[in-house]
Design a protein around this motif. Structure first.
Motif, mmCIF file in Angstrom:
data_model
loop_
_atom_site.group_PDB
_atom_site.id
_atom_site.type_symbol
_atom_site.label_atom_id
_atom_site.label_comp_id
_atom_site.label_asym_id
_atom_site.label_seq_id
_atom_site.Cartn_x
_atom_site.Cartn_y
_atom_site.Cartn_z
ATOM 1 N N LYS A 10 34.004 73.260 69.351
ATOM 2 C CA LYS A 10 32.582 73.559 69.494
ATOM 3 C C LYS A 10 32.042 73.932 68.115
ATOM 4 N N LEU A 11 30.737 73.903 67.997
ATOM 5 C CA LEU A 11 30.110 74.183 66.703
ATOM 6 C C LEU A 11 30.483 75.577 66.203
ATOM 7 N N TRP A 12 30.426 76.582 67.068
ATOM 8 C CA TRP A 12 30.730 77.934 66.615
ATOM 9 C C TRP A 12 32.186 78.069 66.181
ATOM 10 N N GLU A 13 33.078 77.285 66.805
ATOM 11 C CA GLU A 13 34.485 77.311 66.407
ATOM 12 C C GLU A 13 34.674 76.683 65.028
ATOM 13 N N ALA A 14 33.981 75.564 64.805
ATOM 14 C CA ALA A 14 34.069 74.911 63.499
ATOM 15 C C ALA A 14 33.514 75.804 62.398
ATOM 16 N N LEU A 15 32.404 76.474 62.684
ATOM 17 C CA LEU A 15 31.806 77.379 61.699
ATOM 18 C C LEU A 15 32.737 78.544 61.382
ATOM 19 N N ILE A 16 33.376 79.088 62.409
ATOM 20 C CA ILE A 16 34.270 80.237 62.203
ATOM 21 C C ILE A 16 35.477 79.849 61.359
ATOM 22 N N ILE A 17 36.100 78.687 61.654
ATOM 23 C CA ILE A 17 37.306 78.317 60.912
ATOM 24 C C ILE A 17 36.973 78.045 59.442
ATOM 25 N N ILE A 18 35.837 77.423 59.180
ATOM 26 C CA ILE A 18 35.430 77.185 57.789
ATOM 27 C C ILE A 18 35.147 78.510 57.087
ATOM 28 N N ALA A 19 34.476 79.429 57.788
ATOM 29 C CA ALA A 19 34.174 80.734 57.202
ATOM 30 C C ALA A 19 35.452 81.512 56.909
ATOM 31 N N VAL A 20 36.427 81.445 57.821
ATOM 32 C CA VAL A 20 37.694 82.156 57.625
ATOM 33 C C VAL A 20 38.445 81.583 56.428
ATOM 34 N N ILE A 21 38.511 80.258 56.339
ATOM 35 C CA ILE A 21 39.221 79.618 55.229
ATOM 36 C C ILE A 21 38.567 79.971 53.889
ATOM 37 N N LEU A 22 37.249 79.929 53.840
ATOM 38 C CA LEU A 22 36.548 80.305 52.610
ATOM 39 C C LEU A 22 36.805 81.762 52.257
ATOM 40 N N ALA A 23 36.775 82.631 53.263
ATOM 41 C CA ALA A 23 37.006 84.055 53.017
ATOM 42 C C ALA A 23 38.406 84.299 52.471
ATOM 43 N N VAL A 24 39.392 83.631 53.048
ATOM 44 C CA VAL A 24 40.777 83.796 52.592
ATOM 45 C C VAL A 24 40.926 83.323 51.152
ATOM 46 N N LEU A 25 40.367 82.171 50.838
ATOM 47 C CA LEU A 25 40.469 81.631 49.480
ATOM 48 C C LEU A 25 39.795 82.550 48.465
ATOM 49 N N ILE A 26 38.623 83.058 48.813
ATOM 50 C CA ILE A 26 37.894 83.922 47.883
ATOM 51 C C ILE A 26 38.613 85.258 47.697
ATOM 52 N N ILE A 27 39.045 85.864 48.804
ATOM 53 C CA ILE A 27 39.723 87.167 48.709
ATOM 54 C C ILE A 27 41.042 87.038 47.959
ATOM 55 N N PHE A 28 41.840 86.017 48.294
ATOM 56 C CA PHE A 28 43.143 85.849 47.659
ATOM 57 C C PHE A 28 43.017 85.531 46.173
ATOM 58 N N ASN A 29 42.046 84.667 45.825
ATOM 59 C CA ASN A 29 41.943 84.211 44.434
ATOM 60 C C ASN A 29 41.096 85.115 43.561
ATOM 61 N N VAL A 30 40.069 85.728 44.116
ATOM 62 C CA VAL A 30 39.104 86.461 43.314
ATOM 63 C C VAL A 30 39.279 87.977 43.401
ATOM 64 N N VAL A 31 39.686 88.454 44.565
ATOM 65 C CA VAL A 31 39.752 89.900 44.775
ATOM 66 C C VAL A 31 41.137 90.464 44.485
ATOM 67 N N ILE A 32 42.170 89.890 45.140
ATOM 68 C CA ILE A 32 43.521 90.452 44.976
ATOM 69 C C ILE A 32 44.417 89.587 44.087
ATOM 70 N N TYR A 33 43.883 88.496 43.568
ATOM 71 C CA TYR A 33 44.560 87.657 42.572
ATOM 72 C C TYR A 33 45.938 87.153 43.054
ATOM 73 N N VAL A 34 45.985 86.674 44.283
ATOM 74 C CA VAL A 34 47.193 86.014 44.773
ATOM 75 C C VAL A 34 47.249 84.615 44.173
ATOM 76 N N ASP A 35 48.448 84.155 43.857
ATOM 77 C CA ASP A 35 48.599 82.845 43.240
ATOM 78 C C ASP A 35 47.952 81.769 44.124
ATOM 79 N N THR A 36 47.271 80.809 43.507
ATOM 80 C CA THR A 36 46.495 79.811 44.243
ATOM 81 C C THR A 36 47.310 79.034 45.274
ATOM 82 N N PRO A 37 48.522 78.545 44.966
ATOM 83 C CA PRO A 37 49.286 77.831 46.003
ATOM 84 C C PRO A 37 49.553 78.695 47.233
#
Length: 491
Positions: A10-37
């Motif tokens: 459903k649309l809300w499910e697609a929006l949530i998964i994209i938002a979660v993936i973006l949040a994880v990438l930003i937090i890991f790479n920008v906030v806590i500096y986890v290695d990109t891979p």
């Protein structure tokens, strides 16, 4: 237990998964500096769990990831070859000799500007921003840094030039991909790109010309340091004007439309032969250099740093990003997540400007989520074609918006192209992103064209500016038969 049938999200499910993936990438790479891979691997696990939630089996998910890796094969092989050509051209003295000549011939105030111009010319000829950056670009960054110019400025100049040439070259694989998924002729696509790329590169060139004079006038350049580097290079390598035949050879074979992989292999072989026969490096030592890069024993740290580049093992970190990114992207693609989002977006697309801007933003979002421009280009091209046909908007505007939003902008630190440039120049993304003027200007000019109608073309041969300005909102819409006939003739 009865096997669940996979369903479309459903649309809300697609929006949530994209938002979660973006949040994880930003937090890991920008906030806590986890290695990109590792950050991308976390998104892969999330995407797989999401697919299970939609009813897909583990076998289905495994197949999705394998399909993604099939698409990554070409990129992985290309990375291996880039690592080999950098290592062999350094060991052979080709890149050090270009640096040596540049330090003696170039005016410091013109180095950033000339780096942009020369890299743009080479990339335009050979159609590869990565190859240009790994050869000519690496040399210019070395020249600039040894003169006291910040690595971020030099990297920005090289990347601007390399990306411009890549986008305007009909030999570029990303250029042909954008044209292919949009079903337009490559040269029509290249011509359309000029409306955004030429003003972007002109402004960028002026900016680097100004920056060069600023650093020269501030007296940050010490000529004695330049002489020390030149002498150290001359002591480390045997220099001869004939070394310049190698880059000329590479350009010639690529202009002759030789297969890109075959061209790189031949260039690597030339580098190996020169290193062994002219620089006196043993065959066994050369094998080690191809694997791990060269280790110079100069008393000047800069010379040792510039030589410690390339090699197959140096490319593994970036290749791991490509592997995980393609696998994760394929899960989102085959679960129809992107399709659901684009379908929802179509409800608000009603004009030329909204269509182009939606294409641009979708390309940016997909590139950020998937960490590679290939998938973003393919998904956006397939998804938006019907919207362009609906209002009679020429698909070369679609292919231009795809490139402006995916392969040019370079906005995410985990993007495979960003990772390549940063690791190649030993310069963090934060150091060169502000100086990558073309990356910010290209999408801006794309939006300006969409809003003003300048550079906008329609399938009825009309255009969105000038005396006979055409707007599908004011005039009769173009018929489906006319649109189909136009693209039938363009094949």
């Amino acid at each position: 237990m009865e096997k669940r049938k996979p369903r479309t999200p459903k649309l809300w499910e697609a929006l949530i998964i994209i938002a979660v993936i973006l949040a994880v990438l930003i937090i890991f790479n920008v906030v806590i500096y986890v290695d990109t891979p590792i950050a991308l691997f976390a998104t892969l696990v999330i995407a797989a769990a999401y697919a299970v939630y939609l009813g897909y089996s583990f076998n289905d998910i495994e197949k999705m990831m394998m399909d993604g890796l099939k698409g990554a094969n070409m990129v992985i092989l290309f990375n291996f070859l880039i690592g080999l050509i950098i290592a062999s051209w350094i060991a052979s003295g080709i890149i050090p000799y270009i640096i040596y000549l540049g330090l003696g011939w170039l005016s410091p105030s013109l180095v950033p500007f000339l780096a942009l111009v020369m890299c743009a010319a080479m990339s335009l000829i050979i159609g590869s921003s990565w190859t240009t950056a790994g050869t000519m670009g690496l040399a210019f960054v070395g020249i600039g840094v040894s003169m006291g110019i910040p690595a971020g400025i030099m990297a920005g100049a090289v990347i601007c030039g390399a990306m411009f040439g890549d986008k305007q070259s009909p030999l570029s694989e990303t250029t042909t991909l954008a044209a292919g998924v949009s079903r337009v002729k490559v040269f029509d696509h290249v011509a359309s790109m000029r409306y955004t790329s030429i003003p972007s590169i002109v402004i960028s060139a002026v900016m680097f010309l100004i920056l060069g004079f600023i650093y020269c006038n501030e007296g940050v350049i010490d000529s004695s340091d330049v002489d020390v580097v030149r002498n150290a290079l001359a002591d480390t390598f045997n220099f001869n004007i004939l070394l310049l035949l190698a880059p000329v050879f590479l350009i010639v074979i690529l202009v002759k439309r030789t297969n890109a992989f075959a061209s790189l292999i031949m260039a690597i072989c030339v580098g190996i032969l020169v290193a062994v026969l002219y620089q006196g490096i043993g065959v066994g030592d050369m094998a080690v250099i191809l694997a791990d890069g060269m280790t110079a024993n100069s008393d000047v740290d800069f010379v040792n740093e510039i030589c410690a580049k390339g090699g197959i093992n140096a490319m593994w970190w970036m290749i791991s990003i490509i592997i995980v990114g393609f696998a994760m992207s394929e899960i989102l693609l085959q679960t129809d997540t992107f399709k659901v989002l684009v379908k929802a977006l179509s409800r608000v697309i009603a004009s030329t400007s909204s269509t182009v801007i939606a294409t641009l933003l979708s390309s940016v979002l997909l590139t950020v989520c998937t960490a590679n421009a290939y998938i973003a280009s393919m998904v956006t091209g397939v998804a938006f074609s019907e919207f362009y046909d609906r209002i009679g908007l020429d698909r070369k505007i679609l292919s231009r918006a795809i490139e402006d939003g995916s392969t040019v902008i370079l906005i995410a630190p985990w993007d495979s192209t960003v990772v390549f440039f940063s690791s190649l120049f030993g310069c963090a993304f934060a150091e060169w992103r502000l100086f990558y003027f073309m990356g910010w200007l290209n999408p801006l000019f794309s939006i300006i064209c969409a809003l003003t109608g300048y550079g906008i073309f329609y399938t009825n041969k009309k255009r969105g500016w000038g005396k006979n300005k055409y707007s599908p909102k004011k005039d009769e819409p173009i018929s489906q038969e006319e649109t189909e006939a136009y693209y039938s003739d363009s094949k």
